[in-house]
Design an enzyme around this catalytic site. Sequence first.
Site, PDB file in Angstrom:
ATOM      1  N   GLU A 237       0.843  -1.190   0.000  1.00 23.87           N
ATOM      2  CA  GLU A 237       0.000   0.000   0.000  1.00 23.87           C
ATOM      3  C   GLU A 237       0.886   1.250   0.000  1.00 23.87           C
ATOM      4  OE1 GLU A 237      -4.119   1.402   2.108  1.00 23.87           O
ATOM      5  OE2 GLU A 237      -2.532   0.697   3.414  1.00 23.87           O
TER       6      GLU A 237
ATOM      7  N   GLU B 248      -2.520  -3.871   6.806  1.00 23.24           N
ATOM      8  CA  GLU B 248      -3.671  -4.751   6.946  1.00 23.24           C
ATOM      9  C   GLU B 248      -3.796  -5.813   5.861  1.00 23.24           C
ATOM     10  OE1 GLU B 248      -5.256  -0.974   4.803  1.00 23.24           O
ATOM     11  OE2 GLU B 248      -3.813  -1.433   6.378  1.00 23.24           O
ATOM     12  N   ASN B 249      -2.713  -6.405   5.409  1.00 19.81           N
ATOM     13  CA  ASN B 249      -2.822  -7.480   4.430  1.00 19.81           C
ATOM     14  C   ASN B 249      -3.777  -8.550   4.956  1.00 19.81           C
ATOM     15  OD1 ASN B 249      -0.334  -6.287   3.181  1.00 19.81           O
ATOM     16  ND2 ASN B 249       0.606  -7.156   5.015  1.00 19.81           N
TER      17      ASN B 249
ATOM     18  N   ALA C 150       1.860  -0.543  10.778  1.00 22.16           N
ATOM     19  CA  ALA C 150       1.399  -1.886  10.451  1.00 22.16           C
ATOM     20  C   ALA C 150       0.670  -1.818   9.114  1.00 22.16           C
ATOM     21  CB  ALA C 150       0.468  -2.426  11.537  1.00 22.16           C
TER      22      ALA C 150
ATOM     23  N   HIS D  22      -6.731  -1.731  15.158  1.00 26.31           N
ATOM     24  CA  HIS D  22      -6.898  -0.963  13.914  1.00 26.31           C
ATOM     25  C   HIS D  22      -6.760  -1.872  12.706  1.00 26.31           C
ATOM     26  CE1 HIS D  22      -6.351   2.829  11.515  1.00 26.31           C
ATOM     27  NE2 HIS D  22      -5.737   1.982  10.700  1.00 26.31           N
ATOM     28  N   GLU D  23      -5.712  -2.684  12.683  1.00 29.41           N
ATOM     29  CA  GLU D  23      -5.484  -3.550  11.520  1.00 29.41           C
ATOM     30  C   GLU D  23      -6.558  -4.626  11.418  1.00 29.41           C
ATOM     31  OE1 GLU D  23      -3.335  -2.416   9.450  1.00 29.41           O
ATOM     32  OE2 GLU D  23      -2.742  -0.923  10.933  1.00 29.41           O
TER      33      GLU D  23
END
Length: 860
Positions: A142, A279-280, A277, A312-313
Amino acid sequence: MYHHYDSATVQTAEVYRLPASVRPQHYEIRLEPDLKNFTFAGEETVTVEVHQPVEEIQLNALELEIDEVTLSRGGQSLSGKAQMDAVNERAILGFGHRIEPGEWSLKIRFRGVLNDKLHGFYRSQYKDPAGQTHTIATTQFEATDARRAIPCWDEPAAKATFRLTLVIDQKLAAISNTSIEHERNLGNGKKEVRFRQTIRMSTYLLAFVVGEFKSTEAVDAGGTPLRVWYVPGKENLTRYGQEIGAFSLKFFANYYGIKYPGDKLDLIAIPDFAAGAMENLGAITFRETALLVDEKTASRAELERVADVVSHENAHMWFGDLVTMQWWNGIWLNEAFATFMEMLAVDAWKPNWERWVSFGLSRGAAMAVDGLNSTRSIEYPVHSPSDAGGMFDVLTYEKGASVLRMLEQYLGAEEFRKGISLYLREHEYANAETSDLWDALEKSSRQPVRKMMDSWIFQPGFPIISVEKGADGHSIKLSQRRFLYRHGAGSESQQWHVPLMIKAATDQGVGDYKLLLNSAQSTLELPAAVKWVVVNEGGNGFYRVRYSSGLLDAVTGELDKLSAIERFGLVSDTWAAVVAGLAPLRDFFNMAANFRNETDLNVWRAILGGFSYLDHVADPRHRPALEAEIRRLLTPAVERLGWEPKPGESDLQSQLRGALIGALGTQGEDRQVQARARELYLKYKNDPASVDNNLVPALIGIVAHTGTEADFREFKERFKNARTPQDEQRYLYALADFRRPELLREVMQMTLNGEVRTQNAPYLIVELMMNTQSRYAAWDFLKQNWDRMVATYPENAIPRMCSGITVLVDRESDVDQFFKAHKVKQGQRTVEQHLERLHIAVAFKQREIAAAPADLGISK
């Protein structure tokens, strides 16, 4: 208006979007990374749908060598050639034939380099206790860096399924988005690891990690196996992250009413990682500080960071992964919601942390940027990859989350939840836009959500609400205008649909009121004569409040009737008015004096934030007065709290003790506090368990502030041999808090000589610029080494590094000239905001400080 886009600009920007004539359906990918030579080889077969006849196929590729291209279907096979367009980050595949509509199979062989820039398919290295270096290959895609690892349609709307195979050394572990389907020994020291097919998702969510990793045992998170992966030797730091990971995953599945969309979830700690981090889906990657932690020694703030980031992730597995924005202008749909949801989850997990109260600081950080002329709207035009990268800022995250919280509180939590669940169900495995969210919320709540929220999402800035008593004494008059630190042309006409939550005391008692202010002004009738009023009850509104002098005196006389977040708002709004020139500096000093008996951590943070700003703009002759005022305010509070934890006290009280002692020993230059801190630090070194965890960061900060060269050498050694990621960060950034010029010059050199990871070096530069003893030397160092820093540090860290310029109040012209000549590739708007904040600080100094007496007019 900012960054106006005329038609010519838009037309030129369209070259960044791939033609819609060919779209991917499925990728079969095989990769073989070489961790010794830092290269990789790959081949992929992409099932594509050709929607109209084309002469060529265009897809994204950057920093790749394409060796072979074949297009086939049925018995037909076409050999192609790749023309690389590095400027537009794509490969143009020609086959010498017209390609007819229908489904085709596109096969590509390619090669690339495992770079050291922390994006794309990159290498990360760490040393084991014996000093041996180990290499990891990992990904960060990203916003637009999947194209650095595989040729692909690297756009959010080009969703497809993926099946990945990795060929790696036998001794290494491989992790990707899904569970392993099979593993086969190839007999040459290599093995083949094949993963199950993913859901339909965007390329930026694809991930693969290879290295000497170990994992925890899986825990059951509502039917999903959840593990934490780490480099050897850190298994004792995994429990906390795994616990909040499992809790938040189950919390979100229940909140959304939708099952987690993956077949497993791995939380992976990476030694080198540019962001916090990523978020995959099914394979979330983290900085080590955001996942690995020792609960026995970490401060509450350090534990909160892990809880926040993991939550969050996990929230992204639905918001972002299952449902994805159509294009990068809608990135707020991902990040604002994940920020909002992390607060909900952590607040449910640890209600005694009062997470929504401390979120006031995040809201304030967003307002500090959104009060600038150089701000932008939450949703904003995005064309190029650098535009997309620049969207990951405080406006997308914190302002976005703030306006969502404001909406949730106005609609009601359950009506809001129903709308969110409906939105996700209607768009799962697909893409959506802001209007789709408003549609779902309007269906569920039957409220005019679009009309209200468009004013917050599509225009920059926010209002200041002026409040005064009506002439009859039984009403309050409310009006709005845009809040700006510096007046901006055209801002007078801006208006918002402001959901006001009001608490008012009258002769008949205290009542709660709701009012949607959708015009320049309005009047709220009350049942009896007004005594005092709080506008922004609950503190969830994204606006500032300015009371008439009479109402301000009344409400400050009733502080015990206000909640902590309301008291925080009172201080924060007063300070903002002072910086904006709407009120004199003495108003802040008078307001702070009302809070000597304050017990809330976040209210004190707001007060200390104002004093920190003053410390950076003050002349040397004013510092003794500032230091004395800090001692006068804080000493009684520290005496009440003491230096030792009290039985049954809350985590927040313990953290408050650390915050106040830290400020007293640094900003307040309290010699007794400094001496006691040094005594306790020596005690801590001998027995870490003998000192409260929340006090330790303050002790380290005070020792650095007053430190000798011997202290510096010890801190540097502790940084290099830290037992936990948190210890490493504490001692690293404390090096920038020393005061001796020769030691600070050494810290500057560390940012470029390899002693500090490139993920941390830009933030160490910020710390050096924030130190009043080194800020101008650090600025000179940055200028001298700018090209090298830009070439070495992660792209997304460069604008963040530049945040240190906001305190260079005696170098305004020099800073302006430098950034006229040196534009940043990603985040130029953020740099413009830093520059404007510098101009505001200079104006503040000229207005409030330059001609002020040595005591700054502080009333005793």
